[in-house]
Motif scaffolding. Structure first.
Motif, short mmCIF file in Angstrom:
data_model
loop_
_atom_site.label_atom_id
_atom_site.label_comp_id
_atom_site.label_asym_id
_atom_site.label_seq_id
_atom_site.Cartn_x
_atom_site.Cartn_y
_atom_site.Cartn_z
N ALA A 6 99.03 53.26 78.84
CA ALA A 6 98.42 54.56 79.11
C ALA A 6 97.01 54.40 79.66
O ALA A 6 96.58 55.14 80.55
N ASP A 7 96.26 53.41 79.16
CA ASP A 7 94.91 53.16 79.67
C ASP A 7 94.94 52.82 81.15
O ASP A 7 94.03 53.19 81.90
N ASP A 8 95.99 52.09 81.58
CA ASP A 8 96.09 51.66 82.97
C ASP A 8 96.70 52.73 83.87
O ASP A 8 96.21 52.96 84.99
N TYR A 9 97.77 53.37 83.41
CA TYR A 9 98.54 54.25 84.28
C TYR A 9 98.07 55.71 84.29
O TYR A 9 98.22 56.40 85.30
N ALA A 10 97.54 56.20 83.17
CA ALA A 10 97.16 57.61 83.09
C ALA A 10 95.99 57.89 84.04
O ALA A 10 95.11 57.04 84.25
N LEU A 11 95.98 59.08 84.60
CA LEU A 11 95.01 59.43 85.63
C LEU A 11 93.57 59.20 85.16
O LEU A 11 92.73 58.71 85.93
N PHE A 12 93.27 59.53 83.92
CA PHE A 12 91.92 59.32 83.39
C PHE A 12 91.93 58.28 82.27
O PHE A 12 91.11 58.33 81.35
N GLY A 13 92.85 57.32 82.37
CA GLY A 13 92.92 56.25 81.39
C GLY A 13 91.68 55.36 81.43
O GLY A 13 91.03 55.24 82.48
N GLN A 14 91.39 54.70 80.32
CA GLN A 14 90.17 53.89 80.22
C GLN A 14 90.12 52.78 81.26
O GLN A 14 89.04 52.39 81.70
N ILE A 36 111.23 43.39 97.01
CA ILE A 36 110.76 44.22 95.89
C ILE A 36 109.72 43.43 95.13
O ILE A 36 109.93 42.26 94.82
N ALA A 37 108.59 44.06 94.84
CA ALA A 37 107.56 43.46 94.01
C ALA A 37 107.46 44.25 92.71
O ALA A 37 107.10 45.44 92.74
N GLY A 38 107.79 43.61 91.60
CA GLY A 38 107.70 44.25 90.30
C GLY A 38 106.42 43.83 89.60
O GLY A 38 106.26 42.66 89.24
N ILE A 39 105.51 44.77 89.38
CA ILE A 39 104.22 44.49 88.76
C ILE A 39 104.34 44.73 87.27
O ILE A 39 104.58 45.87 86.83
N ALA A 40 104.19 43.68 86.48
CA ALA A 40 104.38 43.80 85.03
C ALA A 40 103.31 44.71 84.41
O ALA A 40 102.17 44.77 84.86
N VAL A 41 103.72 45.41 83.36
CA VAL A 41 102.81 46.28 82.63
C VAL A 41 102.27 45.54 81.40
O VAL A 41 102.91 44.65 80.86
N ASN A 42 101.06 45.89 81.00
CA ASN A 42 100.52 45.49 79.70
C ASN A 42 100.91 46.61 78.74
O ASN A 42 100.31 47.70 78.76
N HIS A 43 101.93 46.39 77.92
CA HIS A 43 102.48 47.46 77.10
C HIS A 43 101.45 48.07 76.16
O HIS A 43 101.47 49.28 75.90
N GLU A 44 100.55 47.26 75.65
CA GLU A 44 99.55 47.77 74.72
C GLU A 44 98.52 48.65 75.41
O GLU A 44 97.87 49.47 74.76
N ARG A 45 98.35 48.49 76.72
CA ARG A 45 97.34 49.25 77.45
C ARG A 45 97.96 50.10 78.56
O ARG A 45 97.26 50.51 79.48
#
Length: 246
Positions: free
Chosen positions: A84-92, A73-82
Motif C-alpha cells: 500500500a505504501d508503494d502502490y497507493a496514490l498517496f502512499g508513503q 512481459i515484465a513482471g515487477i515483484a511487489v514488496n508485500h509488507e509495503r
C-alpha cells in the motif's frame, strides 16, 4: 514438431529510490530474436501475474497457436509488507516506487532486451491497488505508454479526484474489468464498493477521450476471477498493437 518453449528470466535490481532489491521476471516468447524489436507489457504484482494469473503460460500457448504475435512481459515483484505504501496514490513510498519503475526498472529492461521503443508498443497492467499505480504512472508519463490494463481497480475517491484533475495529452486505450460481486470488498482500510468505483472511473476516462473496453463479469476480488480473463486481455493488446507495423 515440438512447440518452442517459453523462457522466464529473473533479474534482481537494487533500487536507489526504494533502498532495497526488487525482482523483475521477464517472459521471452518462443523463438525470441535479439535482432528484432518486440512490444512489452509491464505488470505490477509481477510474481503473482506469473504464478496466480498464469500470464506467461497463456501468452506462450496463444503465440504457439498463432493467435498472438511474439511480445515480452515484465513482471515487477511487489514488496508485500509495503504494498500500500508503494502502490497507493498517496502512499508513503509512492514517489520512490514510481521513480524506481520509470528511472531504474524500465531502462534496465529495455537496455537488456529487444524492446520496441515507441510508446505505442508499451502497455502496463495492474490489479486492485496495482491498477491505481498503473493509472498514475501512465498518466504521469504519457510519452512512454499507450495501453492500460486495469483489473478491479481500487479507485478510492482520491483516485477519482486525481484522474478528474490531471490533463491528458496523448491518445490512450484502457481495458477495464471488474467483478459484479465486488460491491463490498474488504480492504485493510475498510469495505468499499469497487464495482461502483470502476463505473465512475470508466466515465471519467471516457470524458478524457480514452478508448475504453469495459466489462463487468460474475466474480469477486480474487485471482481466480482475474486469471480467467487474462487470455482475453492479451488478445485485446494484440489488436491494439497492430503487429504488422512492428
Amino acid at each position: 514438431m515440438d512447440t518452442p518453449k517459453r523462457r522466464i528470466i529473473g533479474h534482481t535490481l537494487y533500487s536507489a529510490h526504494l533502498e532495497e532489491e526488487r525482482t523483475v521476471k521477464i517472459f521471452l516468447p518462443p523463438d525470441y530474436d535479439e535482432n528484432k524489436s518486440y512490444p512489452i507489457l509491464y505488470c505490477h504484482d509481477g510474481n503473482e501475474f506469473f504464478s496466480h494469473g498464469r500470464i506467461a503460460t497463456f501468452a506462450a500457448d496463444l503465440i504457439a497457436q498463432g493467435k498472438l504475435k511474439p511480445f515480452l512481459i515484465a513482471g515487477i515483484a511487489v514488496n508485500h509488507e509495503r504494498r500500500a505504501d508503494d502502490y497507493a496514490l498517496f502512499g508513503q513510498r509512492n514517489d520512490a516506487y514510481t521513480r524506481f519503475v520509470i528511472e531504474e526498472c524500465i531502462p534496465f529492461v529495455e537496455q537488456s532486451y529487444a524492446i520496441h521503443k515507441e510508446r505505442f508498443y508499451r502497455a502496463m497492467a495492474g490489479i486492485s491497488l496495482g491498477a491505481v499505480v498503473t493509472l498514475e504512472l501512465v498518466f504521469a508519463n504519457p510519452q512512454l505508454f499507450e495501453q492500460l490494463i486495469l483489473f478491479s481497480g481500487a479507485f478510492y475517491q482520491e483516485v477519482l479526484t486525481y484522474v478528474n484533475r490531471i490533463p491528458l495529452t496523448h491518445k490512450m486505450s484502457a481495458y477495464m474489468i471488474v467483478g459484479e460481486q465486488e460491491q463490498d470488498v474488504e480492504t485493510p482500510s475498510g469495505h468499499y464498493n469497487f464495482l461502483q468505483a470502476n463505473r465512475e472511473m470508466k466515465a471519467l476516462l471516457e470524458d478524457k477521450a480514452l478508448q475504453i473496453t469495459y466489462q463487468e463479469k460474475t466474480g469477486t476480488h480474487i485471482w481466480g476471477f482475474w486469471q480467467k480473463y487474462i487470455p482475453e486481455v492479451l488478445m485485446w493488446l494484440h489488436q491494439k498493437w497492430h503487429f504488422e507495423e512492428v
